[in-house]
Design a protein around this motif. Structure first.
Motif, PDB file in Angstrom:
ATOM      1  N   GLU A   1      47.310  32.172  17.141  1.00 42.25           N
ATOM      2  CA  GLU A   1      48.548  31.698  16.498  1.00 42.25           C
ATOM      3  C   GLU A   1      48.724  32.342  15.120  1.00 42.25           C
ATOM      4  O   GLU A   1      49.832  32.720  14.729  1.00 42.25           O
ATOM      5  CB  GLU A   1      48.493  30.171  16.374  1.00 42.25           C
ATOM      6  N   TYR A   2      47.615  32.478  14.388  1.00 43.53           N
ATOM      7  CA  TYR A   2      47.662  33.106  13.056  1.00 43.53           C
ATOM      8  C   TYR A   2      48.149  34.549  13.146  1.00 43.53           C
ATOM      9  O   TYR A   2      48.966  35.002  12.340  1.00 43.53           O
ATOM     10  CB  TYR A   2      46.279  33.042  12.424  1.00 43.53           C
ATOM     11  N   ARG A   3      47.651  35.274  14.134  1.00 48.81           N
ATOM     12  CA  ARG A   3      48.061  36.682  14.289  1.00 48.81           C
ATOM     13  C   ARG A   3      49.551  36.802  14.579  1.00 48.81           C
ATOM     14  O   ARG A   3      50.195  37.748  14.176  1.00 48.81           O
ATOM     15  CB  ARG A   3      47.253  37.334  15.425  1.00 48.81           C
ATOM     16  N   GLU A   4      50.060  35.795  15.270  1.00 48.31           N
ATOM     17  CA  GLU A   4      51.483  35.805  15.652  1.00 48.31           C
ATOM     18  C   GLU A   4      52.382  35.345  14.503  1.00 48.31           C
ATOM     19  O   GLU A   4      53.420  35.934  14.238  1.00 48.31           O
ATOM     20  CB  GLU A   4      51.636  34.845  16.843  1.00 48.31           C
ATOM     21  N   LYS A   5      51.943  34.276  13.793  1.00 55.48           N
ATOM     22  CA  LYS A   5      52.831  33.609  12.835  1.00 55.48           C
ATOM     23  C   LYS A   5      52.334  33.583  11.392  1.00 55.48           C
ATOM     24  O   LYS A   5      53.078  33.200  10.491  1.00 55.48           O
ATOM     25  CB  LYS A   5      53.054  32.146  13.264  1.00 55.48           C
ATOM     26  N   GLY A   6      51.058  33.909  11.174  1.00 53.46           N
ATOM     27  CA  GLY A   6      50.500  33.799   9.821  1.00 53.46           C
ATOM     28  C   GLY A   6      50.166  32.369   9.434  1.00 53.46           C
ATOM     29  O   GLY A   6      49.850  32.069   8.282  1.00 53.46           O
ATOM     30  N   SER A   7      50.251  31.482  10.425  1.00 52.17           N
ATOM     31  CA  SER A   7      49.977  30.062  10.164  1.00 52.17           C
ATOM     32  C   SER A   7      49.319  29.455  11.398  1.00 52.17           C
ATOM     33  O   SER A   7      49.328  30.059  12.479  1.00 52.17           O
ATOM     34  CB  SER A   7      51.284  29.314   9.857  1.00 52.17           C
ATOM     35  N   VAL A   8      48.759  28.262  11.242  1.00 56.74           N
ATOM     36  CA  VAL A   8      48.216  27.509  12.372  1.00 56.74           C
ATOM     37  C   VAL A   8      48.760  26.088  12.278  1.00 56.74           C
ATOM     38  O   VAL A   8      48.601  25.432  11.250  1.00 56.74           O
ATOM     39  CB  VAL A   8      46.667  27.487  12.355  1.00 56.74           C
ATOM     40  N   SER A   9      49.430  25.652  13.338  1.00 58.09           N
ATOM     41  CA  SER A   9      50.032  24.306  13.366  1.00 58.09           C
ATOM     42  C   SER A   9      50.868  24.027  12.119  1.00 58.09           C
ATOM     43  O   SER A   9      50.818  22.940  11.546  1.00 58.09           O
ATOM     44  CB  SER A   9      48.948  23.232  13.518  1.00 58.09           C
ATOM     45  N   GLY A  10      51.622  25.038  11.691  1.00 61.75           N
ATOM     46  CA  GLY A  10      52.510  24.860  10.551  1.00 61.75           C
ATOM     47  C   GLY A  10      51.837  24.992   9.201  1.00 61.75           C
ATOM     48  O   GLY A  10      52.490  24.894   8.160  1.00 61.75           O
ATOM     49  N   VAL A  11      50.499  25.215   9.174  1.00 60.24           N
ATOM     50  CA  VAL A  11      49.778  25.389   7.907  1.00 60.24           C
ATOM     51  C   VAL A  11      49.718  26.882   7.589  1.00 60.24           C
ATOM     52  O   VAL A  11      49.112  27.659   8.332  1.00 60.24           O
ATOM     53  CB  VAL A  11      48.342  24.821   7.993  1.00 60.24           C
ATOM     54  N   GLU A  12      50.370  27.282   6.493  1.00 59.29           N
ATOM     55  CA  GLU A  12      50.349  28.698   6.084  1.00 59.29           C
ATOM     56  C   GLU A  12      48.943  29.083   5.638  1.00 59.29           C
ATOM     57  O   GLU A  12      48.317  28.347   4.868  1.00 59.29           O
ATOM     58  CB  GLU A  12      51.327  28.923   4.912  1.00 59.29           C
ATOM     59  N   LEU A  13      48.466  30.215   6.116  1.00 61.32           N
ATOM     60  CA  LEU A  13      47.127  30.683   5.745  1.00 61.32           C
ATOM     61  C   LEU A  13      47.212  32.005   4.999  1.00 61.32           C
ATOM     62  O   LEU A  13      48.189  32.740   5.138  1.00 61.32           O
ATOM     63  CB  LEU A  13      46.265  30.849   7.006  1.00 61.32           C
ATOM     64  N   PRO A  14      46.186  32.337   4.191  1.00 62.79           N
ATOM     65  CA  PRO A  14      46.210  33.603   3.448  1.00 62.79           C
ATOM     66  C   PRO A  14      46.302  34.801   4.387  1.00 62.79           C
ATOM     67  O   PRO A  14      45.892  34.716   5.555  1.00 62.79           O
ATOM     68  CB  PRO A  14      44.864  33.608   2.708  1.00 62.79           C
ATOM     69  N   GLU A  15      46.786  35.916   3.873  1.00 66.46           N
ATOM     70  CA  GLU A  15      46.850  37.147   4.671  1.00 66.46           C
ATOM     71  C   GLU A  15      45.452  37.748   4.816  1.00 66.46           C
ATOM     72  O   GLU A  15      44.557  37.465   4.018  1.00 66.46           O
ATOM     73  CB  GLU A  15      47.769  38.171   3.984  1.00 66.46           C
ATOM     74  N   GLY A  16      45.305  38.593   5.843  1.00 64.21           N
ATOM     75  CA  GLY A  16      44.085  39.381   5.970  1.00 64.21           C
ATOM     76  C   GLY A  16      42.902  38.668   6.612  1.00 64.21           C
ATOM     77  O   GLY A  16      41.787  39.189   6.598  1.00 64.21           O
ATOM     78  N   LEU A  17      43.106  37.481   7.181  1.00 69.16           N
ATOM     79  CA  LEU A  17      41.998  36.788   7.837  1.00 69.16           C
ATOM     80  C   LEU A  17      41.695  37.437   9.190  1.00 69.16           C
ATOM     81  O   LEU A  17      42.583  37.972   9.845  1.00 69.16           O
ATOM     82  CB  LEU A  17      42.332  35.303   8.038  1.00 69.16           C
TER      83      LEU A  17
END
Length: 297
Positions: free
Chosen positions: A119-135
């Protein structure tokens, strides 16, 4: 999945990996406020039941959950009433409070992998929680995030839930408390486990409430086990690729390997697990238990 005949109990339900029985009183009537929860040796992966079963798995998960319930007792009450159960299910059965279970799979992630990574790779977030770039796969998150899913019936897939959907299901106040407690349980788990050489990447917990509505949330089912969590050896942690694990990810990896020959998208049942995969899975579960608790299984 045939249920056992247990004197003084009546079979209520069998899920993917657990069987529920209701205790009977002297008159043969169902005791309304308790259940016998029995952990089987069944293992489910990708929403399929695997064959054959994993020896001792039910006992390992039960003992480990009981140990964790003690470690978490100051954070949240749990459903355990007694471990005095029929001989036929000794070691893997627990008498528990009967609760109204929340229809939410409460999941928290401390490291990024699996469905959260996709989900992070697709949206940059997981379950609506924004996560830092580059993970990358295996990255440690700044702090544990709450990533709930629906609780699907056997044979169906759990689906991600947004915070708004969780609130619609259980109300804003309960939703906030479920999020707080799930993240606190994972944080406490990692405090303890990391000192013993294990990282808990993510975990799923379940909460219920008393049928009469009194009291707050109660931690139920199992907690911080290799079935409900991803356990990684701390000394081998290296972000950037899938991590070795002490949990059923090992079985998932075999299922998706060329050796198994199974196509996950085919809709066909997976093949039987080879004897060595069964043995290694049991060994991983036992090793996780022994490393965490310091007790010999």
């Amino acid at each position: 999945m045939s249920a056992l005949e247990l004197a003084g109990y009546t079979h209520v339900y069998s899920g993917k990996v657990r069987d529920l029985y209701a205790p009977l009183d002297d008159a043969g009537e169902v005791v309304p406020d308790q259940l016998l929860l029995v952990a089987s040796n069944r293992l489910s992966a990708y929403d399929w039941m695997m064959a054959p079963e994993i020896p001792d798995k039910g006992a390992v998960l039960t003992r480990l959950s009981l140990w964790w319930f003690d470690q978490l007792a100051d954070l949240v009450p749990n459903h355990v009433v007694s471990t005095d159960v029929p001989e036929a299910v000794a070691g893997r059965g627990v008498l528990v409070r009967k609760l109204d279970m929340l229809k939410v799979e409460a999941i928290a992630r401390a490291y990024l992998t699996g469905g959260g990574l996709e989900e992070y790779r697709e949206k940059g977030s997981v379950s609506g929680v924004e996560l830092p770039e580059g993970l990358v796969d295996g990255s440690k998150l700044p702090e544990p995030v709450f990533t709930p899913t629906t609780k699907a019936p056997v044979g169906e897939h759990d689906l991600p839930m947004t915070p708004a959907e969780v609130e619609a299901e259980v109300g804003a106040e309960v939703a906030a408390e479920v999020s707080r407690l799930t993240r606190a349980i994972l944080a406490r788990g990692n405090e303890i486990a990391s000192a013993r050489g294990i990282l808990i990447a993510d975990t799923k917990v379940e909460f219920g409430v008393s049928p009469d509505g009194s009291g707050g949330l109660v931690l139920a089912d199992e907690v911080l086990t290799p079935d409900s969590s991803r356990f990684w050896p701390a000394d081998l942690w290296e972000p950037g690729h899938p991590q070795p694990s002490y949990d059923k990810q090992f079985v998932r990896d075999w299922l998706t390997s060329a050796e198994s020959g199974w196509d996950r998208k085919s809709g066909e049942a997976p093949p039987e697990l080879p004897a060595r995969i069964v043995e290694q899975t049991r060994a991983k579960y036992v090793e996780a238990y022994e490393r965490l608790t310091g007790q010999t299984f």
